[in-house]
Design a protein around this motif. Structure first.
Motif, mmCIF file in Angstrom:
data_model
loop_
_atom_site.group_PDB
_atom_site.id
_atom_site.type_symbol
_atom_site.label_atom_id
_atom_site.label_comp_id
_atom_site.label_asym_id
_atom_site.label_seq_id
_atom_site.Cartn_x
_atom_site.Cartn_y
_atom_site.Cartn_z
ATOM 1 N N MET A 92 3.750 6.956 -1.697
ATOM 2 C CA MET A 92 4.920 6.578 -0.905
ATOM 3 C C MET A 92 5.679 7.817 -0.441
ATOM 4 O O MET A 92 5.697 8.850 -1.114
ATOM 5 C CB MET A 92 5.874 5.701 -1.725
ATOM 6 C CG MET A 92 5.328 4.360 -2.134
ATOM 7 S SD MET A 92 6.618 3.375 -2.957
ATOM 8 C CE MET A 92 5.634 1.978 -3.534
ATOM 9 N N THR A 93 6.327 7.706 0.710
ATOM 10 C CA THR A 93 7.326 8.684 1.113
ATOM 11 C C THR A 93 8.577 8.409 0.282
ATOM 12 O O THR A 93 8.931 7.252 0.051
ATOM 13 C CB THR A 93 7.638 8.547 2.613
ATOM 14 O OG1 THR A 93 6.428 8.728 3.354
ATOM 15 C CG2 THR A 93 8.668 9.577 3.051
ATOM 16 N N THR A 94 9.249 9.465 -0.193
ATOM 17 C CA THR A 94 10.373 9.274 -1.105
ATOM 18 C C THR A 94 11.650 9.877 -0.535
ATOM 19 O O THR A 94 11.644 10.982 -0.003
ATOM 20 C CB THR A 94 10.071 9.911 -2.471
ATOM 21 O OG1 THR A 94 9.759 11.300 -2.300
ATOM 22 C CG2 THR A 94 8.891 9.214 -3.142
ATOM 23 N N ALA B 52 0.862 -1.183 0.000
ATOM 24 C CA ALA B 52 0.000 0.000 0.000
ATOM 25 C C ALA B 52 0.898 1.231 0.000
ATOM 26 O O ALA B 52 1.678 1.432 0.945
ATOM 27 C CB ALA B 52 -0.921 -0.003 1.208
ATOM 28 N N GLY B 53 0.787 2.059 -1.049
ATOM 29 C CA GLY B 53 1.669 3.210 -1.195
ATOM 30 C C GLY B 53 1.823 4.070 0.047
ATOM 31 O O GLY B 53 2.947 4.375 0.465
ATOM 32 N N PRO C 207 6.465 6.407 -7.417
ATOM 33 C CA PRO C 207 6.231 6.140 -5.994
ATOM 34 C C PRO C 207 5.529 7.292 -5.282
ATOM 35 O O PRO C 207 4.650 7.067 -4.449
ATOM 36 C CB PRO C 207 7.649 5.926 -5.445
ATOM 37 C CG PRO C 207 8.406 5.380 -6.596
ATOM 38 C CD PRO C 207 7.864 6.104 -7.799
ATOM 39 N N LYS C 208 5.910 8.529 -5.625
ATOM 40 C CA LYS C 208 5.249 9.689 -5.018
ATOM 41 C C LYS C 208 3.772 9.708 -5.385
ATOM 42 O O LYS C 208 2.902 9.964 -4.537
ATOM 43 C CB LYS C 208 5.942 10.974 -5.483
ATOM 44 C CG LYS C 208 5.390 12.236 -4.845
ATOM 45 C CD LYS C 208 5.717 12.310 -3.371
ATOM 46 C CE LYS C 208 5.325 13.663 -2.787
ATOM 47 N NZ LYS C 208 5.595 13.726 -1.346
ATOM 48 N N ASP D 24 9.929 18.020 -6.894
ATOM 49 C CA ASP D 24 8.684 17.954 -6.136
ATOM 50 C C ASP D 24 8.314 16.524 -5.753
ATOM 51 O O ASP D 24 7.412 16.314 -4.946
ATOM 52 C CB ASP D 24 7.546 18.577 -6.945
ATOM 53 C CG ASP D 24 7.696 20.081 -7.099
ATOM 54 O OD1 ASP D 24 8.434 20.688 -6.307
ATOM 55 O OD2 ASP D 24 7.081 20.637 -8.024
ATOM 56 N N ASP D 25 9.003 15.540 -6.355
ATOM 57 C CA ASP D 25 8.722 14.145 -6.051
ATOM 58 C C ASP D 25 9.601 13.604 -4.935
ATOM 59 O O ASP D 25 9.493 12.439 -4.570
ATOM 60 C CB ASP D 25 8.925 13.284 -7.310
ATOM 61 C CG ASP D 25 8.015 13.705 -8.448
ATOM 62 O OD1 ASP D 25 6.850 14.043 -8.156
ATOM 63 O OD2 ASP D 25 8.462 13.714 -9.601
#
Length: 240
Positions: A188-190, A166-167, A183-184, A214-215
């Motif tokens: 997800m946290t990147t 789960a992202g 992923p962003k 920004d990602d």
């Protein structure tokens, strides 16, 4: 350089996803430079080209197709198994075991994955040399991705579906910002891993992606310190 993590951004994480090359081992180890040279030599032999022309073509293929392998398959119908066997025939002794990194990864709560555009054998040998292989639930490699490299959306979708990730409950660590875009989007946290003592002047070496800033949620040039910082803050929170 470490963009110190906010504990609230990691307290919910159950899945820790790591790129391999220049992420789980530092850029300055130069392990990937061996692979890079092998790829140039492969292109030169395949197409009977001088090394400088082969080098330029290799980089063009990487830029236009995501990986050199993908470009060689699409343009020259190269056997992927042969390519992966040749370019990953390298000396892994360049890497030293990293007990601090091993302990930091082991301490993370939840599942850990390697998600790489390389193949499983290379990932296993690299992780084993670092002393971290046993900490990972699985390795999602270019073969598992049906030879479609990051940053293709369908490759991340395939990984997420296979492992039921789960992202919003996951974090992705990468050395290329372009590979954090999807992923962003998935929630997800990147975390972007950059070379030690990174400065803007190194951007050509890093192959930076200024349009992807920004990602990226966090930036660090020391993965071990970053992970230790997360766990220290979690421990402090538990103790209170």
């Amino acid at each position: 350089m470490t963009n110190r993590p906010d504990p609230a951004r990691f307290a919910h994480v159950t899945d820790w996803v790591f790129d391999l090359d220049n992420t789980l081992y530092p850029h300055h180890s130069n392990l990937f430079s061996q692979i890079d040279k092998k790829m140039t030599a492969y292109v030169a032999e395949l197409l009977n080209m001088p090394p400088d022309e082969a080098r330029k073509l290799q980089k063009d293929l990487y830029r236009d197709h995501g990986t050199t392998l993908n470009g060689l398959i699409e343009r020259f119908n190269v056997d992927p198994d042969d390519f992966l066997r040749v370019v990953h025939d390298i000396d892994y002794s360049w890497l030293k075991p990293d007990p601090d990194l091993s302990e930091a990864i082991k301490a993370l709560p939840g599942r850990k994955f390697i998600f790489t555009n390389g193949d499983r054998g290379h990932a296993e040998r690299t992780a084993a040399q670092l002393g971290i292989l046993d900490h990972f639930e699985d390795i999602f490699d270019i073969v598992a991705a049906d030879l479609t490299p990051k940053p293709a959306q369908k490759t991340y979708d395939r990984f997420v579906e296979l492992h039921e990730v789960a992202g919003p409950n996951a974090v992705m660590f990468e050395d290329l910002a372009r590979n954090l875009r999807v992923p962003k989007k998935l929630g997800m946290t990147t975390v972007l891993i950059v070379p030690r003592n990174f400065e803007p002047d190194f951007s050509e070496i890093w192959e930076s992606d200024p349009d992807e800033k920004d990602d990226v949620d966090f930036v660090t040039d020391n993965l071990t310190d970053f992970l230790q910082s997360i766990m220290k803050k979690d421990a402090a929170k538990t103790a209170s």
